[in-house]
Design a protein around this motif. Sequence first.
Motif, PDB file in Angstrom:
ATOM      1  N   LEU A 114       0.829  -1.206   0.000  1.00  0.00           N
ATOM      2  CA  LEU A 114       0.000   0.000   0.000  1.00  0.00           C
ATOM      3  C   LEU A 114       0.866   1.261   0.000  1.00  0.00           C
ATOM      4  CD1 LEU A 114      -2.790  -1.072   2.524  1.00  0.00           C
ATOM      5  CD2 LEU A 114      -3.001  -0.823   0.045  1.00  0.00           C
ATOM      6  N   TYR A 115       1.978   1.208   0.724  1.00  0.00           N
ATOM      7  CA  TYR A 115       2.918   2.331   0.710  1.00  0.00           C
ATOM      8  C   TYR A 115       3.518   2.504  -0.685  1.00  0.00           C
ATOM      9  CZ  TYR A 115       6.631   5.424   2.336  1.00  0.00           C
ATOM     10  OH  TYR A 115       7.470   6.486   2.519  1.00  0.00           O
ATOM     11  N   THR A 116       3.726   1.386  -1.372  1.00  0.00           N
ATOM     12  CA  THR A 116       4.227   1.446  -2.744  1.00  0.00           C
ATOM     13  C   THR A 116       3.201   2.080  -3.672  1.00  0.00           C
ATOM     14  OG1 THR A 116       5.569  -0.535  -2.391  1.00  0.00           O
ATOM     15  CG2 THR A 116       5.068   0.043  -4.666  1.00  0.00           C
ATOM     16  N   CYS A 117       1.925   1.769  -3.465  1.00  0.00           N
ATOM     17  CA  CYS A 117       0.875   2.388  -4.269  1.00  0.00           C
ATOM     18  C   CYS A 117       0.850   3.906  -4.079  1.00  0.00           C
ATOM     19  CB  CYS A 117      -0.478   1.800  -3.895  1.00  0.00           C
ATOM     20  SG  CYS A 117      -0.702   0.079  -4.367  1.00  0.00           S
ATOM     21  N   ALA A 167       3.437   5.704  -3.328  1.00  0.00           N
ATOM     22  CA  ALA A 167       4.625   6.219  -4.024  1.00  0.00           C
ATOM     23  C   ALA A 167       4.383   6.327  -5.527  1.00  0.00           C
ATOM     24  CB  ALA A 167       5.819   5.312  -3.733  1.00  0.00           C
ATOM     25  N   ILE A 168       3.707   5.318  -6.084  1.00  0.00           N
ATOM     26  CA  ILE A 168       3.404   5.340  -7.518  1.00  0.00           C
ATOM     27  C   ILE A 168       2.450   6.486  -7.842  1.00  0.00           C
ATOM     28  CG2 ILE A 168       2.278   4.068  -9.393  1.00  0.00           C
ATOM     29  CD1 ILE A 168       3.313   1.501  -8.083  1.00  0.00           C
ATOM     30  N   GLU A 169       1.441   6.671  -6.992  1.00  0.00           N
ATOM     31  CA  GLU A 169       0.489   7.755  -7.229  1.00  0.00           C
ATOM     32  C   GLU A 169       1.168   9.120  -7.109  1.00  0.00           C
ATOM     33  OE1 GLU A 169      -4.067   8.696  -5.914  1.00  0.00           O
ATOM     34  OE2 GLU A 169      -2.594   8.489  -4.310  1.00  0.00           O
ATOM     35  N   ARG A 170       2.121   9.233  -6.190  1.00  0.00           N
ATOM     36  CA  ARG A 170       2.853  10.492  -6.049  1.00  0.00           C
ATOM     37  C   ARG A 170       3.614  10.837  -7.338  1.00  0.00           C
ATOM     38  NH1 ARG A 170       6.093   9.208  -1.970  1.00  0.00           N
ATOM     39  NH2 ARG A 170       4.555   9.684  -0.379  1.00  0.00           N
ATOM     40  N   VAL A 171       4.245   9.819  -7.917  1.00  0.00           N
ATOM     41  CA  VAL A 171       4.960  10.038  -9.182  1.00  0.00           C
ATOM     42  C   VAL A 171       3.981  10.394 -10.293  1.00  0.00           C
ATOM     43  CG1 VAL A 171       6.404   8.940 -10.942  1.00  0.00           C
ATOM     44  CG2 VAL A 171       6.849   8.502  -8.528  1.00  0.00           C
ATOM     45  N   TRP A 172       2.856   9.684 -10.364  1.00  0.00           N
ATOM     46  CA  TRP A 172       1.867   9.928 -11.398  1.00  0.00           C
ATOM     47  C   TRP A 172       1.252  11.325 -11.270  1.00  0.00           C
ATOM     48  CZ3 TRP A 172       0.973   8.075 -15.928  1.00  0.00           C
ATOM     49  CH2 TRP A 172      -0.249   8.272 -16.567  1.00  0.00           C
ATOM     50  N   THR A 173       1.057  11.787 -10.034  1.00  0.00           N
ATOM     51  CA  THR A 173       0.522  13.131  -9.811  1.00  0.00           C
ATOM     52  C   THR A 173       1.467  14.198 -10.344  1.00  0.00           C
ATOM     53  OG1 THR A 173      -0.576  12.349  -7.800  1.00  0.00           O
ATOM     54  CG2 THR A 173      -0.330  14.717  -8.053  1.00  0.00           C
ATOM     55  N   ILE A 174       2.747  14.029 -10.081  1.00  0.00           N
ATOM     56  CA  ILE A 174       3.736  15.001 -10.560  1.00  0.00           C
ATOM     57  C   ILE A 174       3.857  14.948 -12.079  1.00  0.00           C
ATOM     58  CG2 ILE A 174       6.181  15.634 -10.483  1.00  0.00           C
ATOM     59  CD1 ILE A 174       6.231  14.572  -7.619  1.00  0.00           C
ATOM     60  N   ASN A 189       9.628   1.820  -4.429  1.00  0.00           N
ATOM     61  CA  ASN A 189       9.719   3.026  -3.597  1.00  0.00           C
ATOM     62  C   ASN A 189      10.990   3.811  -3.885  1.00  0.00           C
ATOM     63  OD1 ASN A 189       7.297   2.625  -2.214  1.00  0.00           O
ATOM     64  ND2 ASN A 189       8.262   1.352  -0.650  1.00  0.00           N
ATOM     65  N   LEU A 190      12.094   3.085  -4.013  1.00  0.00           N
ATOM     66  CA  LEU A 190      13.372   3.748  -4.296  1.00  0.00           C
ATOM     67  C   LEU A 190      13.362   4.389  -5.678  1.00  0.00           C
ATOM     68  CD1 LEU A 190      16.104   4.150  -2.866  1.00  0.00           C
ATOM     69  CD2 LEU A 190      16.932   2.109  -4.039  1.00  0.00           C
ATOM     70  N   ILE A 191      12.832   3.665  -6.661  1.00  0.00           N
ATOM     71  CA  ILE A 191      12.764   4.194  -8.029  1.00  0.00           C
ATOM     72  C   ILE A 191      11.829   5.398  -8.097  1.00  0.00           C
ATOM     73  CG2 ILE A 191      12.007   3.657 -10.383  1.00  0.00           C
ATOM     74  CD1 ILE A 191      12.932   0.768  -9.865  1.00  0.00           C
ATOM     75  N   SER A 192      10.736   5.350  -7.331  1.00  0.00           N
ATOM     76  CA  SER A 192       9.778   6.459  -7.355  1.00  0.00           C
ATOM     77  C   SER A 192      10.395   7.751  -6.833  1.00  0.00           C
ATOM     78  CB  SER A 192       8.542   6.099  -6.529  1.00  0.00           C
ATOM     79  OG  SER A 192       8.866   5.995  -5.158  1.00  0.00           O
ATOM     80  N   VAL A 193      11.250   7.643  -5.816  1.00  0.00           N
ATOM     81  CA  VAL A 193      11.920   8.833  -5.288  1.00  0.00           C
ATOM     82  C   VAL A 193      12.835   9.447  -6.350  1.00  0.00           C
ATOM     83  CG1 VAL A 193      13.521   9.696  -3.552  1.00  0.00           C
ATOM     84  CG2 VAL A 193      11.810   8.000  -2.919  1.00  0.00           C
ATOM     85  N   VAL A 194      13.579   8.598  -7.026  1.00  0.00           N
ATOM     86  CA  VAL A 194      14.457   9.083  -8.100  1.00  0.00           C
ATOM     87  C   VAL A 194      13.636   9.709  -9.221  1.00  0.00           C
ATOM     88  CG1 VAL A 194      16.194   8.396  -9.807  1.00  0.00           C
ATOM     89  CG2 VAL A 194      16.202   7.347  -7.533  1.00  0.00           C
ATOM     90  N   ALA A 195      12.509   9.074  -9.548  1.00  0.00           N
ATOM     91  CA  ALA A 195      11.644   9.606 -10.608  1.00  0.00           C
ATOM     92  C   ALA A 195      11.075  10.966 -10.222  1.00  0.00           C
ATOM     93  CB  ALA A 195      10.517   8.620 -10.887  1.00  0.00           C
ATOM     94  N   ILE A 196      10.691  11.125  -8.966  1.00  0.00           N
ATOM     95  CA  ILE A 196      10.155  12.416  -8.501  1.00  0.00           C
ATOM     96  C   ILE A 196      11.204  13.513  -8.623  1.00  0.00           C
ATOM     97  CG2 ILE A 196       9.458  13.669  -6.406  1.00  0.00           C
ATOM     98  CD1 ILE A 196       7.935  11.152  -5.580  1.00  0.00           C
ATOM     99  N   HIS A 251      14.682  16.720  -1.581  1.00  0.00           N
ATOM    100  CA  HIS A 251      13.959  15.456  -1.396  1.00  0.00           C
ATOM    101  C   HIS A 251      14.872  14.311  -0.955  1.00  0.00           C
ATOM    102  CE1 HIS A 251      11.414  17.812  -4.175  1.00  0.00           C
ATOM    103  NE2 HIS A 251      10.407  17.203  -3.564  1.00  0.00           N
ATOM    104  N   LYS A 252      16.045  14.639  -0.468  1.00  0.00           N
ATOM    105  CA  LYS A 252      16.966  13.580  -0.058  1.00  0.00           C
ATOM    106  C   LYS A 252      16.438  12.783   1.138  1.00  0.00           C
ATOM    107  CE  LYS A 252      19.727  16.767   2.777  1.00  0.00           C
ATOM    108  NZ  LYS A 252      21.071  17.363   2.985  1.00  0.00           N
ATOM    109  N   HIS A 253      15.556  13.396   1.950  1.00  0.00           N
ATOM    110  CA  HIS A 253      15.004  12.668   3.090  1.00  0.00           C
ATOM    111  C   HIS A 253      14.115  11.512   2.628  1.00  0.00           C
ATOM    112  CE1 HIS A 253      12.210  15.901   2.053  1.00  0.00           C
ATOM    113  NE2 HIS A 253      11.224  15.137   2.529  1.00  0.00           N
ATOM    114  N   TYR A 254      13.443  11.663   1.461  1.00  0.00           N
ATOM    115  CA  TYR A 254      12.661  10.560   0.912  1.00  0.00           C
ATOM    116  C   TYR A 254      13.579   9.411   0.489  1.00  0.00           C
ATOM    117  CZ  TYR A 254       8.529  13.547   0.654  1.00  0.00           C
ATOM    118  OH  TYR A 254       7.471  14.362   0.965  1.00  0.00           O
ATOM    119  N   LEU A 255      14.694   9.772  -0.119  1.00  0.00           N
ATOM    120  CA  LEU A 255      15.655   8.768  -0.555  1.00  0.00           C
ATOM    121  C   LEU A 255      16.271   8.056   0.652  1.00  0.00           C
ATOM    122  CD1 LEU A 255      16.939   7.670  -3.183  1.00  0.00           C
ATOM    123  CD2 LEU A 255      18.789   9.304  -2.858  1.00  0.00           C
ATOM    124  N   LEU A 256      16.596   8.841   1.667  1.00  0.00           N
ATOM    125  CA  LEU A 256      17.184   8.265   2.879  1.00  0.00           C
ATOM    126  C   LEU A 256      16.191   7.342   3.594  1.00  0.00           C
ATOM    127  CD1 LEU A 256      19.592   8.190   4.838  1.00  0.00           C
ATOM    128  CD2 LEU A 256      18.598  10.176   5.996  1.00  0.00           C
TER     129      LEU A 256
END
Length: 208
Positions: free
Chosen positions: A32-35, A37-44, A121-128, A156-161
């Motif tokens: 669900l957390y991954t979903c 993250a995906i929606e966050r990328v899709w929103t941007i 999740n990791l890929i989504s942070v990089v994509a954002i 956004h490094k805190h998301y990556l961390l």
Amino acid sequence: HISSTMNKNFLVLNCTMMDMFLKSFLAMVDWLYTCVAIERVWTIYKETKFNKKQSLKLAKRITPAICLFTLGSYIHDPIFRHQLEDADEQRTWCIVRYSPSMKVFSSAINLLHFLVPRSINLISVVAIIILLARQKFKVTGRKDQQKHLWTQFKQHKHYLLSSVILIVVAIPRLVISFMTKCMTSARHPWLYLTAYFFSFVSPLLIFI
């Protein structure tokens, strides 16, 4: 003797069912957390074209599907657990007896629930970071795109961390999931218990 045997069998059944639900619920949180993250990328990515109503309808379908998928992926675990009486050491062991094919399947399920959500999740942070840098580049029109990329990375490094930390704290849970025995003796349990409960830090941090 019959009553004692029934109590032991009931205890083993409860432990195996609790273990199955615990694994399933933890996997649900990860997916669900991954979903999210995906929606966050899709929103941007969609920016003003993002359809919130459609996203809510999709979430109502995906959420129960994830719950059923995770429960179904672990339902084999209680079936293959058996109780073993050790007369020499006077204790009861709860062991898993998998066939070679089922052992491969169980390992694949554990790796699937561990690697895929955390990788996404990791890929989504990089994509954002990349998407936001491109948006800033288009708005400002400056040629130094690497500068925009570095600025977004710092913001956004805190998301990556946090994604890396979630992977690290969940590693003990992955290692324990490959063990086919559960020790009921009181001999040196604190190391295993500490590592096991430490892995629960990640889902707790998600809710916070």
